[in-house]
Design a protein around this motif. Structure first.
Motif, PDB file in Angstrom:
ATOM      1  N   SER A  20       4.806  -1.872  -0.298  1.00 35.77           N
ATOM      2  CA  SER A  20       3.471  -1.779  -0.882  1.00 35.77           C
ATOM      3  C   SER A  20       2.930  -3.177  -1.126  1.00 35.77           C
ATOM      4  O   SER A  20       3.687  -4.104  -1.404  1.00 35.77           O
ATOM      5  CB  SER A  20       3.510  -1.013  -2.206  1.00 35.77           C
ATOM      6  OG  SER A  20       3.989   0.297  -2.027  1.00 35.77           O
ATOM      7  N   CYS A  21       1.638  -3.298  -1.059  1.00 39.07           N
ATOM      8  CA  CYS A  21       0.959  -4.563  -1.348  1.00 39.07           C
ATOM      9  C   CYS A  21      -0.263  -4.247  -2.191  1.00 39.07           C
ATOM     10  O   CYS A  21      -1.202  -3.606  -1.712  1.00 39.07           O
ATOM     11  CB  CYS A  21       0.555  -5.257  -0.053  1.00 39.07           C
ATOM     12  SG  CYS A  21      -0.410  -6.778  -0.286  1.00 39.07           S
ATOM     13  N   TRP A  52     -10.924  -2.231   7.732  1.00 38.47           N
ATOM     14  CA  TRP A  52     -11.537  -1.071   7.100  1.00 38.47           C
ATOM     15  C   TRP A  52     -11.621   0.126   8.019  1.00 38.47           C
ATOM     16  O   TRP A  52     -11.872   1.228   7.571  1.00 38.47           O
ATOM     17  CB  TRP A  52     -12.926  -1.419   6.543  1.00 38.47           C
ATOM     18  CG  TRP A  52     -13.859  -2.072   7.503  1.00 38.47           C
ATOM     19  CD1 TRP A  52     -14.693  -1.472   8.384  1.00 38.47           C
ATOM     20  CD2 TRP A  52     -14.049  -3.483   7.663  1.00 38.47           C
ATOM     21  NE1 TRP A  52     -15.383  -2.423   9.093  1.00 38.47           N
ATOM     22  CE2 TRP A  52     -15.026  -3.657   8.669  1.00 38.47           C
ATOM     23  CE3 TRP A  52     -13.490  -4.614   7.062  1.00 38.47           C
ATOM     24  CZ2 TRP A  52     -15.445  -4.916   9.089  1.00 38.47           C
ATOM     25  CZ3 TRP A  52     -13.918  -5.861   7.470  1.00 38.47           C
ATOM     26  CH2 TRP A  52     -14.887  -6.018   8.475  1.00 38.47           C
ATOM     27  N   SER A  53     -11.351  -0.101   9.325  1.00 35.09           N
ATOM     28  CA  SER A  53     -11.399   1.057  10.225  1.00 35.09           C
ATOM     29  C   SER A  53     -10.456   0.931  11.411  1.00 35.09           C
ATOM     30  O   SER A  53     -10.598   1.658  12.385  1.00 35.09           O
ATOM     31  CB  SER A  53     -12.819   1.282  10.743  1.00 35.09           C
ATOM     32  OG  SER A  53     -13.226   0.196  11.554  1.00 35.09           O
ATOM     33  N   SER A  68      -1.033   1.375   6.459  1.00 34.03           N
ATOM     34  CA  SER A  68      -2.062   2.248   5.897  1.00 34.03           C
ATOM     35  C   SER A  68      -2.588   1.621   4.608  1.00 34.03           C
ATOM     36  O   SER A  68      -2.100   0.577   4.170  1.00 34.03           O
ATOM     37  CB  SER A  68      -1.500   3.642   5.620  1.00 34.03           C
ATOM     38  OG  SER A  68      -0.442   3.592   4.684  1.00 34.03           O
ATOM     39  N   ARG A  69      -3.586   2.259   4.027  1.00 37.01           N
ATOM     40  CA  ARG A  69      -4.146   1.718   2.788  1.00 37.01           C
ATOM     41  C   ARG A  69      -4.724   2.847   1.956  1.00 37.01           C
ATOM     42  O   ARG A  69      -5.133   3.894   2.479  1.00 37.01           O
ATOM     43  CB  ARG A  69      -5.227   0.673   3.097  1.00 37.01           C
ATOM     44  CG  ARG A  69      -6.449   1.218   3.816  1.00 37.01           C
ATOM     45  CD  ARG A  69      -7.321   0.083   4.357  1.00 37.01           C
ATOM     46  NE  ARG A  69      -7.794  -0.785   3.301  1.00 37.01           N
ATOM     47  CZ  ARG A  69      -8.217  -2.043   3.495  1.00 37.01           C
ATOM     48  NH1 ARG A  69      -8.203  -2.562   4.722  1.00 37.01           N
ATOM     49  NH2 ARG A  69      -8.655  -2.772   2.479  1.00 37.01           N
ATOM     50  N   ASP A  70      -4.737   2.610   0.655  1.00 39.28           N
ATOM     51  CA  ASP A  70      -5.385   3.498  -0.301  1.00 39.28           C
ATOM     52  C   ASP A  70      -6.338   2.640  -1.101  1.00 39.28           C
ATOM     53  O   ASP A  70      -5.924   1.923  -2.024  1.00 39.28           O
ATOM     54  CB  ASP A  70      -4.351   4.180  -1.191  1.00 39.28           C
ATOM     55  CG  ASP A  70      -4.966   5.222  -2.105  1.00 39.28           C
ATOM     56  OD1 ASP A  70      -6.173   5.120  -2.428  1.00 39.28           O
ATOM     57  OD2 ASP A  70      -4.240   6.142  -2.522  1.00 39.28           O
ATOM     58  N   LEU A  73      -6.499   2.661  -4.912  1.00 45.94           N
ATOM     59  CA  LEU A  73      -5.405   2.017  -5.637  1.00 45.94           C
ATOM     60  C   LEU A  73      -5.301   0.533  -5.329  1.00 45.94           C
ATOM     61  O   LEU A  73      -4.374  -0.123  -5.802  1.00 45.94           O
ATOM     62  CB  LEU A  73      -4.070   2.691  -5.279  1.00 45.94           C
ATOM     63  CG  LEU A  73      -3.927   4.165  -5.645  1.00 45.94           C
ATOM     64  CD1 LEU A  73      -2.582   4.697  -5.159  1.00 45.94           C
ATOM     65  CD2 LEU A  73      -4.072   4.382  -7.150  1.00 45.94           C
ATOM     66  N   ASN A  74      -6.232   0.007  -4.540  1.00 48.15           N
ATOM     67  CA  ASN A  74      -6.168  -1.408  -4.124  1.00 48.15           C
ATOM     68  C   ASN A  74      -4.813  -1.736  -3.499  1.00 48.15           C
ATOM     69  O   ASN A  74      -4.260  -2.820  -3.720  1.00 48.15           O
ATOM     70  CB  ASN A  74      -6.418  -2.346  -5.304  1.00 48.15           C
ATOM     71  CG  ASN A  74      -7.894  -2.528  -5.596  1.00 48.15           C
ATOM     72  OD1 ASN A  74      -8.717  -1.687  -5.235  1.00 48.15           O
ATOM     73  ND2 ASN A  74      -8.242  -3.602  -6.269  1.00 48.15           N
ATOM     74  N   THR A  75      -4.311  -0.817  -2.711  1.00 52.43           N
ATOM     75  CA  THR A  75      -2.957  -0.955  -2.197  1.00 52.43           C
ATOM     76  C   THR A  75      -2.907  -0.699  -0.686  1.00 52.43           C
ATOM     77  O   THR A  75      -3.547   0.230  -0.190  1.00 52.43           O
ATOM     78  CB  THR A  75      -2.008   0.033  -2.901  1.00 52.43           C
ATOM     79  OG1 THR A  75      -2.022  -0.232  -4.306  1.00 52.43           O
ATOM     80  CG2 THR A  75      -0.579  -0.123  -2.393  1.00 52.43           C
TER      81      THR A  75
END
Length: 120
Positions: A20-21, A52-53, A68-70, A73-75
């Protein structure tokens, strides 16, 4: 700006890990996050990145790793599967306030790394 990578550890070959980052900032969705790794005695190398895409990968991890990203959650995440001993390295995440890139010089912000060790 703060970036924090976590989730590393010791895993057997063939196993999986998810890194995670977490990034500070109010517009995380506008940032590209890159993942890099550095093994002892070797240069830092690109692993994967997500904008972003879209996303891109190094040939060495294509089909085994997924970025991937969420945004809520800024993650960002690096899901690593079918791990090999040669994947052993310190993994770092970096942020670019533009489109993603394979080149570390394009990333302005870096977090501390997390150690991934794959045993044979």
């Amino acid at each position: 700006v703060q970036l924090q990578a976590s989730g590393g550890g010791l895993v057997q070959a063939g196993g999986s890990l998810r890194l995670s980052c977490v990034s500070s900032g109010r517009t995380f969705r506008n940032y590209a996050i890159g993942w890099f790794r550095q093994a002892p005695g070797k240069e830092r190398e690109f692993v994967g990145a997500i904008g972003w895409s879209g996303k891109i990968y190094a040939d060495s991890v294509q089909g085994r790793f997924n970025v991937s990203r969420d945004n809520s959650l800024n993650t960002a995440y690096l899901q690593m599967s079918s791990l090999k001993p040669e994947d052993t390295a310190v993994y770092l995440c970096a942020r670019r306030d533009r489109w993603y890139s394979r080149h570390e010089k394009d990333y302005a912000y870096w977090g501390q790394g997390t150690q991934v060790t794959v045993s044979s």
